[in-house]
Design an enzyme around this catalytic site. Structure first.
Site, short mmCIF file in Angstrom:
data_model
loop_
_atom_site.label_atom_id
_atom_site.label_comp_id
_atom_site.label_asym_id
_atom_site.label_seq_id
_atom_site.Cartn_x
_atom_site.Cartn_y
_atom_site.Cartn_z
N ASN A 64 5.39 -10.93 -21.92
CA ASN A 64 6.03 -11.42 -20.69
C ASN A 64 5.66 -12.88 -20.42
O ASN A 64 6.52 -13.74 -20.23
CB ASN A 64 5.66 -10.54 -19.50
CG ASN A 64 6.23 -9.14 -19.60
OD1 ASN A 64 7.04 -8.87 -20.47
ND2 ASN A 64 5.79 -8.26 -18.72
N ASP A 65 4.35 -13.15 -20.36
CA ASP A 65 3.92 -14.53 -20.10
C ASP A 65 4.21 -15.43 -21.29
O ASP A 65 4.60 -16.60 -21.12
CB ASP A 65 2.43 -14.57 -19.76
CG ASP A 65 2.18 -14.56 -18.26
OD1 ASP A 65 3.08 -14.97 -17.50
OD2 ASP A 65 1.09 -14.14 -17.84
N HIS A 98 0.82 -1.22 0.00
CA HIS A 98 0.00 0.00 0.00
C HIS A 98 0.85 1.27 0.00
O HIS A 98 0.51 2.25 -0.65
CB HIS A 98 -0.94 -0.02 1.20
CG HIS A 98 -2.05 -1.02 1.06
ND1 HIS A 98 -2.92 -1.32 2.07
CD2 HIS A 98 -2.41 -1.78 0.01
CE1 HIS A 98 -3.79 -2.23 1.65
NE2 HIS A 98 -3.49 -2.53 0.42
N CYS A 156 2.01 -5.99 -25.82
CA CYS A 156 2.14 -5.37 -24.50
C CYS A 156 3.19 -6.14 -23.72
O CYS A 156 3.09 -7.36 -23.61
CB CYS A 156 0.82 -5.42 -23.74
SG CYS A 156 -0.62 -4.86 -24.67
N ARG A 175 -8.30 -4.66 -19.92
CA ARG A 175 -8.13 -6.11 -19.77
C ARG A 175 -8.96 -6.57 -18.58
O ARG A 175 -8.83 -6.01 -17.49
CB ARG A 175 -6.65 -6.45 -19.54
CG ARG A 175 -6.40 -7.95 -19.39
CD ARG A 175 -4.92 -8.25 -19.19
NE ARG A 175 -4.44 -7.81 -17.88
CZ ARG A 175 -3.16 -7.84 -17.50
NH1 ARG A 175 -2.24 -8.27 -18.35
NH2 ARG A 175 -2.81 -7.43 -16.30
#
Length: 758
Positions: free
Chosen positions: A637-638, A372, A685, A515
């Site tokens: 990335n994935d 946070h 992306c 998304r």
């Protein structure tokens, strides 16, 4: 049954014990004699055959300084490192430990000079003051005795009293003084570079009284302090630089709610009834919270612990009324020179106590990018580095410190030439930013006229401010999971609608691609806890969760449609591995569209639906998926992680993770060619799009839309504007026909030969 087994928390006998300890502390005797008396008193009250006190020394050593029951010859001779043996483990983790069979524990370290081999059970607690470990208090028994929670609680309270004696340094120097230059690595929490003097965040004020004389007076003091803290929080949240709506407001409002938790106040009042002062009761409640949550890995619970730590610190400071420094008593902490705050952890509101004029950074021994305080720090544009093991034991107050959050490092006590290097780098950084700023309104167009659209990846409202600053043409990826991650509950339709409407308004008419919820894996949703499994990246996450819980997806889609309020909107489903998954999600969207029509709600003037391609299996279903979508987005990335079967966060396999390689570029080109054939827009992306070399490779194989972090827009645009696309396309086409695996050096050579900044 022994007296210790009958012991039940802080009753009348314990109140009497606390007064006896206080009397010993006040006696005009040598410190060692007082410590020995305290050790004997604790042993008697706990019905323990051994009571020992270990004191922290230089280089994180623990010295046996007093004992009742062990060999006296071992006093001041027995030394243990942090992490060594059970005592060292208690010190290293700063957590209590109770064992009925201590000698069978893998951490047990036998010291023959102590004569402790005859003792089976052990209970130990850290001796803490102002969040600094001063030593360890241990009791032992010959029998295999199971120490109760109440006994551990009593021992922790005795440790609070003992801390007052050890904190004065009367038994010798407590801590090591480091002077050598040092580099520590961590995790980027908020980007940037800052240089300043190390200032230790004051975790709590000193507790001068532990034993209460009048419980009614202490309860009044506690209530008054609580009201003062609540008022101070309201004042902090009213600051102009925090007034704008966004995730940081959600975080701070949640913190405000915790300050009104009546159950927490009731536990502190119970501690006062049992003989503690208001300050000690707050410390007691904080210790209980640490004991319950200190070792949990659940990010939501870790954040709750940080919130309670913050509130406890504020209460103790309010009660102590430490107005000589202004820290924690309702005024802002100021420094007349640039400084960096050093802390173990920090609650979201604590950062607001500091004057932002000279605050150049924050470094945390704990803390992550989803903490946070990280969300608040990013809203205030303060560089933060977290997850730095050993930070507090290495840094000294007043040390020179460089926070290089862009490169996951801090430099302690840097030499003059190193600091000058970073000052020069900051100046060059400002000049580079000015150069990129000059490109802001110019198109990302190659020398031979090929236009590339550069978009932003956005997760926070603060990120939207970068649209104007960078000249990005829109938001290529808005991560809707962030509002879920910063809340203790799942936001309802209205709350989500308000959040998405703010995003669309913040975009100022530029396109935004939403998304849908990408939960699971490394994205923990506080209100949706589930077992991540052995391999969370490949497990139950993302669209799989949304399809299995259709109400979750329906509410989110309903909120996006309402937020659009008749304007165009783009949305896409993440981690689609089969066309069937996409169809299942699409059917939920169709039901929401029917619901909106029946309700007379405005529909988007143009609703475009897309899919992310992150799972390699979808690349072998391109005709089927492209016949169903309006656009496609590659999540590099994935996709890379799954393609190479290499965790990109695992340093042992990073050499196997090469996006600019022949096999991966061939896959990406196959996707680009299929999208061109079907006439469907394609975006990439991910981190690959944000690097100069990666962007060159993508443009060369046909990608025209790249979405990236704000900091990458300027460098990538500069590179694109120096490229001749025709030359680049021919060069990469020839490379992909070769058998070369790694292409980075080839692309760098091309850049040098063609005067392209890379």
């Amino acid at each position: 049954m022994t007296a210790a087994v009958e012991h039940n928390g802080f009753g009348r006998n314990s109140r009497s014990m606390l007064r006896r300890l206080r009397d010993v502390m006040a006696e005009a005797r040598a410190p060692q004699e007082r410590l020995d008396s305290i050790t004997s008193i604790i042993a008697a009250d706990m019905a323990a055959e051994v009571c020992s006190v270990y004191v922290r020394r230089a280089d994180n050593l623990l010295e046996l300084c007093s004992t009742e029951g062990l060999n006296q010859d071992a006093v001041h001779r027995t030394l243990m490192h942090f992490g060594e043996g059970l005592v060292g483990d208690i010190a290293a983790r700063a957590q209590s430990l109770a064992l009925s069979d201590a000698q069978s524990h893998p951490k047990f370290a036998y010291r023959p000079e102590t004569g402790e081999e005859i003792y089976q059970s052990l209970a130990g607690v850290p001796v803490m003051r102002a969040d600094r470990l001063l030593g360890v208090l241990v009791v032992q028994n010959r029998s295999r005795r199971q120490y109760s929670d109440e006994e551990i609680e009593t021992l922790e309270t005795f440790a609070m009293v003992l801390a007052e004696l050890l904190a004065n340094g009367v038994l010798g120097e407590q801590e090591n003084r480091n002077d050598a230059a040092l580099r520590l690595t961590g995790q980027t929490v908020a980007p940037g570079i800052g240089i300043g003097i190390a200032h230790f965040h004051r975790q709590s004020a000193a507790i001068r009284r532990v034993v209460a004389d009048n419980p009614a007076v202490e309860k009044d003091r506690l209530e008054s302090a609580m009201e003062g803290v609540r008022s101070r929080i309201d004042t902090l949240l009213a600051a102009p630089d925090l007034a704008e709506a966004g995730e940081h407001r959600d975080v701070l409002e949640t913190f405000r709610m915790i300050a009104h938790d009546r159950g927490w106040l009731a536990r502190m009042n119970d501690a006062i009834d049992n003989g503690l002062t208001a300050e000690a009761a707050v410390q007691r409640a904080r210790a209980d919270m640490r004991a319950r949550l200190g070792s949990v890995q659940n990010p939501y619970l870790r954040e709750r612990l940080a919130d309670f730590e913050d509130l406890a610190n504020r209460l103790i400071a309010q009660l102590a009324d430490e107005d000589e420094t202004g820290e924690g008593n309702g005024t802002t902490v100021t420094r007349d020179q640039p400084y960096v705050v050093v802390a173990r952890s920090m609650g979201p509101a604590e950062l607001l106590d500091y004057d932002r004029h000279n605050l150049n950074g924050l470094v945390l021994e704990e803390g992550s990018a989803t903490a946070h305080v990280a969300i608040v720090a990013r809203a205030l544009d303060i560089p933060v580095l977290g997850n730095i093991p050993g930070l507090l034991s290495e840094v000294n107050p007043g040390d020179r410190l460089i926070v290089d959050a862009d490169n996951n490092q801090i430099l302690l006590r840097p030499t003059e030439d190193v600091e000058e290097y970073f000052h020069t780098g900051l100046k060059a950084r400002a000049e580079t930013r000015a150069r990129y700023q000059a490109l802001r309104d110019l198109p990302a167009q190659t020398l031979d006229g090929v236009d590339i659209s550069l978009l932003l990846n956005v997760g926070l409202m603060f990120d939207l401010q970068q649209l104007d600053a960078t000249g990005a043409t829109g938001v290529g990826l808005y991560r809707t999971e962030i509002p879920f991650m910063v809340r203790r509950d799942i936001p309802d339709v209205k709350q989500q609608t308000d959040a998405y409407r703010r995003v669309l308004e913040g975009a100022g008419g530029r396109p935004v691609t939403f998304r849908t919820l990408d939960a699971g894996g490394d994205k923990h949703i506080q209100a949706f806890d589930h077992d991540p499994g052995d391999n969370p990246a490949l497990g139950w996450r993302s669209l799989r969760i949304s399809v299995d819980h259709p109400s979750l997806l329906r509410n989110q889609l309903r909120a996006i449609l309402r937020a659009a309020d008749g304007a165009p909107v783009d949305l896409m489903f993440p981690m689609v591995s089969t066309v069937g998954e996409f169809d299942a999600a699409r059917s939920i969207l169709d039901r929401e569209l029917e619901h909106a029509i029946r309700g007379g709600e405005k529909l988007p003037s143009n609703l475009r639906l897309g899919s992310m391609l992150e799972v390699p299996s979808l690349a072998w279903q391109l005709p089927e998926i492209l016949s169903r979508v309006d656009f496609l987005s590659v999540g590099s990335n994935d996709l890379q992680q799954f393609f190479f079967a290499a965790d990109r966060g695992d340093q042992r396999v990073t050499h196997r993770y090469d996006p600019v390689s022949v096999p991966f570029l061939r896959l990406l080109k196959q996707i680009a060619d299929a999208c061109e054939e079907y006439g469907k827009p394609l975006t990439l992306c991910g981190e690959m799009a944000g690097s100069r070399i990666g962007a060159m490779a993508l443009v060369g194989i046909g990608y025209r839309r790249l979405s990236m972090a704000a900091a990458s827009i300027g460098p990538v645009k500069e590179t694109i504007r120096a490229i001749n696309y025709s030359d680049l396309e021919t060069f990469i086409s020839n490379l992909l026909k070769s058998r070369e695996g790694r292409l980075v050096e080839h692309l760098k050579a091309f850049a040098r030969d063609h005067q392209v900044p890379a």
